[in-house]
Design an enzyme around this catalytic site. Structure first.
Site, PDB file in Angstrom:
ATOM      1  N   ASP A   1       0.853  -1.196   0.000  1.00  0.00           N
ATOM      2  CA  ASP A   1       0.000   0.000   0.000  1.00  0.00           C
ATOM      3  C   ASP A   1       0.889   1.247   0.000  1.00  0.00           C
ATOM      4  O   ASP A   1       1.893   1.311   0.711  1.00  0.00           O
ATOM      5  CB  ASP A   1      -0.910  -0.004   1.229  1.00  0.00           C
ATOM      6  CG  ASP A   1      -2.077   0.947   1.077  1.00  0.00           C
ATOM      7  OD1 ASP A   1      -3.220   0.498   1.005  1.00  0.00           O
ATOM      8  OD2 ASP A   1      -1.835   2.182   1.027  1.00  0.00           O
ATOM      9  N   ILE A   2       0.487   2.226  -0.793  1.00  0.00           N
ATOM     10  CA  ILE A   2       1.288   3.450  -0.920  1.00  0.00           C
ATOM     11  C   ILE A   2       1.221   4.300   0.358  1.00  0.00           C
ATOM     12  O   ILE A   2       2.116   5.111   0.612  1.00  0.00           O
ATOM     13  CB  ILE A   2       0.823   4.242  -2.170  1.00  0.00           C
ATOM     14  CG1 ILE A   2       1.922   5.133  -2.699  1.00  0.00           C
ATOM     15  CG2 ILE A   2      -0.462   4.997  -1.915  1.00  0.00           C
ATOM     16  CD1 ILE A   2       1.647   5.672  -4.088  1.00  0.00           C
TER      17      ILE A   2
ATOM     18  N   ASN B   1     -12.763  -3.422   2.334  1.00  0.00           N
ATOM     19  CA  ASN B   1     -13.771  -2.367   2.354  1.00  0.00           C
ATOM     20  C   ASN B   1     -14.647  -2.519   1.111  1.00  0.00           C
ATOM     21  O   ASN B   1     -14.128  -2.656  -0.005  1.00  0.00           O
ATOM     22  CB  ASN B   1     -13.100  -0.990   2.361  1.00  0.00           C
ATOM     23  CG  ASN B   1     -12.285  -0.755   3.618  1.00  0.00           C
ATOM     24  OD1 ASN B   1     -12.683  -1.163   4.707  1.00  0.00           O
ATOM     25  ND2 ASN B   1     -11.134  -0.128   3.474  1.00  0.00           N
TER      26      ASN B   1
ATOM     27  N   GLY C   1     -16.493   2.355   3.203  1.00  0.00           N
ATOM     28  CA  GLY C   1     -15.244   3.110   3.205  1.00  0.00           C
ATOM     29  C   GLY C   1     -14.322   2.790   2.048  1.00  0.00           C
ATOM     30  O   GLY C   1     -13.147   3.170   2.062  1.00  0.00           O
ATOM     31  N   GLN C   2     -14.837   2.118   1.009  1.00  0.00           N
ATOM     32  CA  GLN C   2     -13.978   1.777  -0.131  1.00  0.00           C
ATOM     33  C   GLN C   2     -13.648   3.039  -0.924  1.00  0.00           C
ATOM     34  O   GLN C   2     -14.532   3.850  -1.222  1.00  0.00           O
ATOM     35  CB  GLN C   2     -14.686   0.758  -1.036  1.00  0.00           C
ATOM     36  CG  GLN C   2     -13.798   0.247  -2.158  1.00  0.00           C
ATOM     37  CD  GLN C   2     -14.488  -0.844  -2.982  1.00  0.00           C
ATOM     38  OE1 GLN C   2     -15.635  -1.194  -2.742  1.00  0.00           O
ATOM     39  NE2 GLN C   2     -13.767  -1.355  -3.967  1.00  0.00           N
TER      40      GLN C   2
ATOM     41  N   HIS D   1      -9.887  -5.395  -3.449  1.00  0.00           N
ATOM     42  CA  HIS D   1      -8.574  -5.635  -2.851  1.00  0.00           C
ATOM     43  C   HIS D   1      -8.737  -6.074  -1.400  1.00  0.00           C
ATOM     44  O   HIS D   1      -9.620  -5.609  -0.693  1.00  0.00           O
ATOM     45  CB  HIS D   1      -7.671  -4.402  -2.942  1.00  0.00           C
ATOM     46  CG  HIS D   1      -8.305  -3.134  -2.457  1.00  0.00           C
ATOM     47  ND1 HIS D   1      -9.198  -2.406  -3.219  1.00  0.00           N
ATOM     48  CD2 HIS D   1      -8.179  -2.455  -1.289  1.00  0.00           C
ATOM     49  CE1 HIS D   1      -9.589  -1.348  -2.547  1.00  0.00           C
ATOM     50  NE2 HIS D   1      -8.988  -1.351  -1.361  1.00  0.00           N
TER      51      HIS D   1
ATOM     52  N   HIS E   1      -6.786  -5.954   2.034  1.00  0.00           N
ATOM     53  CA  HIS E   1      -5.646  -5.388   2.771  1.00  0.00           C
ATOM     54  C   HIS E   1      -5.093  -6.454   3.724  1.00  0.00           C
ATOM     55  O   HIS E   1      -5.864  -7.122   4.431  1.00  0.00           O
ATOM     56  CB  HIS E   1      -6.080  -4.203   3.645  1.00  0.00           C
ATOM     57  CG  HIS E   1      -6.574  -3.002   2.906  1.00  0.00           C
ATOM     58  ND1 HIS E   1      -5.760  -1.930   2.634  1.00  0.00           N
ATOM     59  CD2 HIS E   1      -7.785  -2.690   2.407  1.00  0.00           C
ATOM     60  CE1 HIS E   1      -6.462  -0.994   2.003  1.00  0.00           C
ATOM     61  NE2 HIS E   1      -7.701  -1.432   1.850  1.00  0.00           N
TER      62      HIS E   1
HETATM   63  P1  AMP Z   1      -9.801   1.252   0.232  1.00  0.00           P
HETATM   64  O1  AMP Z   1     -10.239   2.346   1.160  1.00  0.00           O
HETATM   65  O2  AMP Z   1      -9.968  -0.112   0.834  1.00  0.00           O
HETATM   66  O3  AMP Z   1     -10.414   1.378  -1.147  1.00  0.00           O
HETATM   67  O4  AMP Z   1      -8.238   1.406   0.116  1.00  0.00           O
HETATM   68  C1  AMP Z   1      -7.570   1.867  -1.001  1.00  0.00           C
HETATM   69  C2  AMP Z   1      -6.106   1.783  -0.666  1.00  0.00           C
HETATM   70  O5  AMP Z   1      -5.364   1.885  -1.867  1.00  0.00           O
HETATM   71  C3  AMP Z   1      -5.596   2.867   0.284  1.00  0.00           C
HETATM   72  O6  AMP Z   1      -5.047   2.236   1.445  1.00  0.00           O
HETATM   73  C4  AMP Z   1      -4.534   3.584  -0.537  1.00  0.00           C
HETATM   74  O7  AMP Z   1      -3.419   3.968   0.242  1.00  0.00           O
HETATM   75  C5  AMP Z   1      -4.149   2.529  -1.561  1.00  0.00           C
HETATM   76  N1  AMP Z   1      -3.610   3.043  -2.815  1.00  0.00           N
HETATM   77  C6  AMP Z   1      -4.142   4.011  -3.597  1.00  0.00           C
HETATM   78  N2  AMP Z   1      -3.377   4.206  -4.686  1.00  0.00           N
HETATM   79  C7  AMP Z   1      -2.344   3.326  -4.592  1.00  0.00           C
HETATM   80  C8  AMP Z   1      -1.212   3.029  -5.406  1.00  0.00           C
HETATM   81  N3  AMP Z   1      -0.990   3.678  -6.560  1.00  0.00           N
HETATM   82  N4  AMP Z   1      -0.353   2.072  -5.002  1.00  0.00           N
HETATM   83  C9  AMP Z   1      -0.564   1.412  -3.843  1.00  0.00           C
HETATM   84  N5  AMP Z   1      -1.625   1.632  -3.036  1.00  0.00           N
HETATM   85  C10 AMP Z   1      -2.487   2.581  -3.399  1.00  0.00           C
END
Ligand code: AMP
Ligand code: ZN
Length: 112
Positions: A31-32, A87, A93-94, A100, A102
């Site tokens: 995760d970024i 999520n 909260g998605q 994905h 986590h």
């Molecule tokens: P969610 O709230 O479950 O949709 O989480 C989306 C997740 O994607 C967040 O934790 C972000 O930090 C992560 N994210 C968004 N863009 C990127 C990216 N380019 N590379 C890695 N993680 C990312």
């Protein structure tokens, strides 16, 4: 591949990621914005907007993603366990609408 989906672009290689694992149908990457010392996610290469869009035809894929979690968590330095978070939808909260899982661990707050 869906235009405007950031995770489809990561699958396609047009946006970089820190890869954890890859096979024909699954990709895992860090995760970024990590919320703990280890925070990566497991995604299907196929675009599925969320768990709510998965169907019976995705049962095998979803099972394989979950079965990868403990193996990859161990490889990433979490032998004692980890949290899994999916999520789903705006109410869940998605933020990125490509399914994905986590995988989170190592320390940090436990919000649930
Ligand atoms: P969610 O709230 O479950 O949709 O989480 C989306 C997740 O994607 C967040 O934790 C972000 O930090 C992560 N994210 C968004 N863009 C990127 C990216 N380019 N590379 C890695 N993680 C990312
Ligand atoms: Zn996508």
């Amino acid at each position: 591949m869906t235009d405007d989906c950031i995770f489809c672009k990561i699958v396609a290689g047009t946006i970089p990621c820190r890869k954890v694992y890859e096979d024909d149908e699954v990709l895992a990457f860090h995760d970024i914005h990590p919320v703990a010392p280890v925070h990566f996610m497991i995604i299907p290469k196929k675009h599925l907007a969320s768990l709510a869009e998965a169907g019976p035809e995705d049962a095998g894929l979803l099972g394989r993603m979950l079965l990868l979690a403990p193996r990859l968590a161990k490889e990433q330095g979490l032998p004692d366990g980890f949290r899994t978070v999916i999520n789903t939808g705006r109410g869940g909260g998605q933020e990125v609408f490509h399914l994905h899982v986590h995988i989170i661990g190592g320390a940090g707050p436990r919000p649930l």
